[in-house]
Motif scaffolding. Structure first.
Motif, short mmCIF file in Angstrom:
data_model
loop_
_atom_site.label_atom_id
_atom_site.label_comp_id
_atom_site.label_asym_id
_atom_site.label_seq_id
_atom_site.Cartn_x
_atom_site.Cartn_y
_atom_site.Cartn_z
N LEU A 117 64.81 -33.64 102.88
CA LEU A 117 64.63 -34.61 101.80
C LEU A 117 63.57 -34.15 100.81
O LEU A 117 63.79 -34.13 99.60
CB LEU A 117 64.26 -35.97 102.40
N GLY A 118 62.38 -33.82 101.31
CA GLY A 118 61.28 -33.35 100.47
C GLY A 118 60.60 -32.19 101.17
O GLY A 118 60.31 -32.27 102.37
N ASN A 119 60.34 -31.12 100.44
CA ASN A 119 59.81 -29.93 101.07
C ASN A 119 58.37 -30.12 101.54
O ASN A 119 57.54 -30.69 100.82
CB ASN A 119 59.88 -28.73 100.12
N ASN A 120 58.08 -29.63 102.71
CA ASN A 120 56.77 -29.81 103.33
C ASN A 120 55.68 -28.96 102.68
O ASN A 120 54.49 -29.23 102.86
CB ASN A 120 56.83 -29.48 104.83
N GLU A 121 56.05 -27.95 101.90
CA GLU A 121 55.06 -27.09 101.25
C GLU A 121 54.84 -27.45 99.79
O GLU A 121 53.70 -27.48 99.31
CB GLU A 121 55.47 -25.63 101.36
N THR A 122 55.93 -27.70 99.06
CA THR A 122 55.83 -27.97 97.62
C THR A 122 55.98 -29.44 97.28
O THR A 122 55.60 -29.86 96.18
CB THR A 122 56.92 -27.20 96.86
N THR B 227 51.91 -34.56 97.70
CA THR B 227 51.86 -33.13 98.00
C THR B 227 51.66 -32.31 96.73
O THR B 227 52.34 -32.52 95.73
CB THR B 227 53.17 -32.68 98.68
N SER B 228 50.72 -31.36 96.80
CA SER B 228 50.48 -30.45 95.70
C SER B 228 50.33 -29.04 96.25
O SER B 228 49.54 -28.80 97.16
CB SER B 228 49.20 -30.85 94.94
N ASN B 229 51.11 -28.12 95.70
CA ASN B 229 50.98 -26.71 96.06
C ASN B 229 50.47 -25.98 94.83
O ASN B 229 51.15 -25.90 93.81
CB ASN B 229 52.33 -26.14 96.50
N VAL B 230 49.24 -25.49 94.91
CA VAL B 230 48.61 -24.85 93.76
C VAL B 230 48.30 -23.40 94.10
O VAL B 230 47.92 -23.08 95.23
CB VAL B 230 47.32 -25.59 93.33
N ALA B 231 48.49 -22.54 93.11
CA ALA B 231 48.26 -21.11 93.32
C ALA B 231 47.22 -20.60 92.35
O ALA B 231 47.17 -21.03 91.19
CB ALA B 231 49.57 -20.34 93.14
N PHE B 232 46.40 -19.68 92.84
CA PHE B 232 45.36 -19.04 92.04
C PHE B 232 45.64 -17.54 92.08
O PHE B 232 45.15 -16.84 92.99
CB PHE B 232 43.99 -19.38 92.59
N ILE C 36 47.90 -22.45 97.97
CA ILE C 36 47.46 -23.31 99.06
C ILE C 36 48.13 -24.68 98.91
O ILE C 36 48.55 -25.05 97.81
CB ILE C 36 45.93 -23.49 99.10
N ARG C 37 48.23 -25.39 100.02
CA ARG C 37 48.84 -26.73 100.00
C ARG C 37 47.77 -27.79 100.20
O ARG C 37 46.96 -27.71 101.13
CB ARG C 37 49.89 -26.84 101.11
N LEU C 38 47.80 -28.79 99.32
CA LEU C 38 46.90 -29.93 99.41
C LEU C 38 47.76 -31.17 99.58
O LEU C 38 48.64 -31.43 98.77
CB LEU C 38 46.05 -30.05 98.14
N SER C 39 47.53 -31.92 100.64
CA SER C 39 48.37 -33.09 100.90
C SER C 39 47.50 -34.30 101.23
O SER C 39 46.63 -34.24 102.10
CB SER C 39 49.37 -32.82 102.03
N LEU C 40 47.76 -35.39 100.52
CA LEU C 40 46.95 -36.60 100.61
C LEU C 40 47.60 -37.62 101.54
O LEU C 40 48.69 -37.40 102.07
CB LEU C 40 46.77 -37.20 99.22
N SER C 41 46.94 -38.74 101.74
CA SER C 41 47.50 -39.85 102.52
C SER C 41 47.09 -41.16 101.86
O SER C 41 46.34 -41.17 100.88
CB SER C 41 46.99 -39.81 103.96
N ARG C 42 47.55 -42.25 102.41
CA ARG C 42 47.19 -43.55 101.82
C ARG C 42 45.71 -43.88 102.06
O ARG C 42 45.18 -44.81 101.47
CB ARG C 42 48.09 -44.66 102.34
N PHE C 43 45.04 -43.10 102.92
CA PHE C 43 43.62 -43.32 103.16
C PHE C 43 42.73 -42.43 102.28
O PHE C 43 41.50 -42.57 102.30
CB PHE C 43 43.29 -43.05 104.63
#
Length: 382
Positions: free
Chosen positions: A148-153, A297-302, A352-359
């Protein structure tokens, strides 16, 4: 430590822990036992299962009865789908190139057993190439699996369109919805899938339990044997306590979603905007930015920065994040998902992957952006 690795696992909600503690005290009996205490536990297990089904929009009437098979987690549920769905028919298996390792490696096992497996490509936005699927389904096919939604992007896939095509061709569709539940509205019947995987530790529930939700018309061949539990589709003594934690965490996720979903998206967008300002728009890439994404979900590259060096530097700076799937976190290999998208090598190696939550809070997001900026600049100087 500021935790932004919620796609790996989430902290358990207090209400869930309380519900499970009560169950451990009063509902510890084996639900397969014939005595009154065991049967009481069995009824409580059935209540949890029915509540989960109803909260996910499954059909539980006398005219159609979708089923929920409890497993040890999302990986087992995905394996159960790959090996158990469509096994009674001949034909190929189609999986997308961006699936979780528990799908892709299970598909590799099918290949070793002589089953034809085709890997559906994605475009540079991270979305499956629908025209390829349509052409491939002209051949006999026993199963299609697309997440359904990719776990990395976080990129969302066109599941309703895929399911409509699969139904037209009478091919079972399995959807790994692990990262979507609790972040976006998910209705099993509206998706039109034959089977769907979920696990509560992604929405502030317990680890060690997951489920495969099955359409009432689907036949599932078991991978385990030795008991009649769960209609013999997945035998073994069920944990009433884990089922209750599953039930309570899903209830909370759905109840809070109208407020939590937009809030997580606003925080993700704020994090990305801050990083663009602090690091520089020419010094980073937001992967999948032009596609519909999960809100957290945010996948950011440097480019030019080694992703593993950055994750370690952030760990030392008090930020917990990741380079991708937790199930592949011990690997130094580049992300198959990002490779499938055709991204440049320096983008892939610097992501890198940055993933938030409701907290997650706004001050945390602001501090994470500042610490990432500092670490990136320090690594560039080196």
């Amino acid at each position: 430590m500021i935790y932004v690795d919620n796609n790996a696992t989430t902290p358990m909600a207090v209400e869930v822990a309380q519900a499970m503690n009560q169950a451990y005290e009063s509902a510890f009996f084996n639900p397969a036992s014939q005595h009154q205490a065991g049967q009481k536990a069995h009824r409580r297990l059935d209540d949890a299962r029915e509540t989960i089904l109803n909260n996910l929009g499954a059909e539980t009437t006398r005219f159609a009865s979708d089923r929920l098979v409890f497993t040890s987690g999302g990986t087992e549920a995905n394996n159960l789908a790959v090996f158990g769905l469509g096994k009674q028919t001949a034909g190929q298996v189609i999986v997308s190139a961006i699936e979780h390792p528990s799908i892709l490696e299970a598909a590799d096992q099918l290949t070793s057993r002589g089953v034809k497996v085709r890997v559906l490509p994605v475009d540079d936005r991270g979305v499956v190439v629908f025209s390829e699927l349509e052409a491939w389904l002209a051949e006999p096919t026993r199963l299609v699996s697309v997440m359904l939604g990719n776990n990395e992007t976080g990129v969302l896939q066109p599941i309703p369109e895929i399911s409509a095509l699969c139904r037209q061709r009478k091919v079972p569709l399995h959807v790994d919805a692990v990262q979507g539940i609790g972040k976006i509205p998910v209705n099993f019947r509206d998706l039109g899938a034959s089977a769907m995987t979920l696990t509560p530790h992604k929405f502030h529930g317990p680890r060690g339990v997951g489920a495969l939700l099955l359409d009432d018309n689907v036949t599932l061949n078991p991978s385990m044997f030795g008991g009649s539990q769960q209609l013999a589709m997945r035998p073994g003594t069920e944990s009433v306590e884990l089922a209750i934690g599953f039930e309570r965490s899903l209830q909370l996720a759905i109840e809070t979603l109208p407020e939590a979903g937009p809030r997580m998206q606003a925080l993700r967008d704020r994090l990305e905007t801050l990083l663009l300002d602090l690091v520089g728009a020419n010094e980073m890439v937001i992967i999948g930015q032009d596609s519909p994404r999960l809100p957290h979900t945010s996948n950011v590259a440097f480019p030019g920065i080694d992703r593993q060096a950055l994750v370690m530097a952030l760990d030392m700076a008090g930020v917990a994040c990741s380079t991708g799937s937790a199930c592949a976190s011990g690997s130094s290999e580049p992300s198959p998902t990002l490779i499938a998208m055709g991204l440049a090598e320096d983008v892939i190696s610097g992501s890198i992957r940055l993933s938030l939550s409701r907290f997650t809070t706004e001050p945390e997001v602001d501090e994470v952006a500042s610490r990432i900026s500092n670490c990136v600049k320090r690594l560039r100087r080196r």
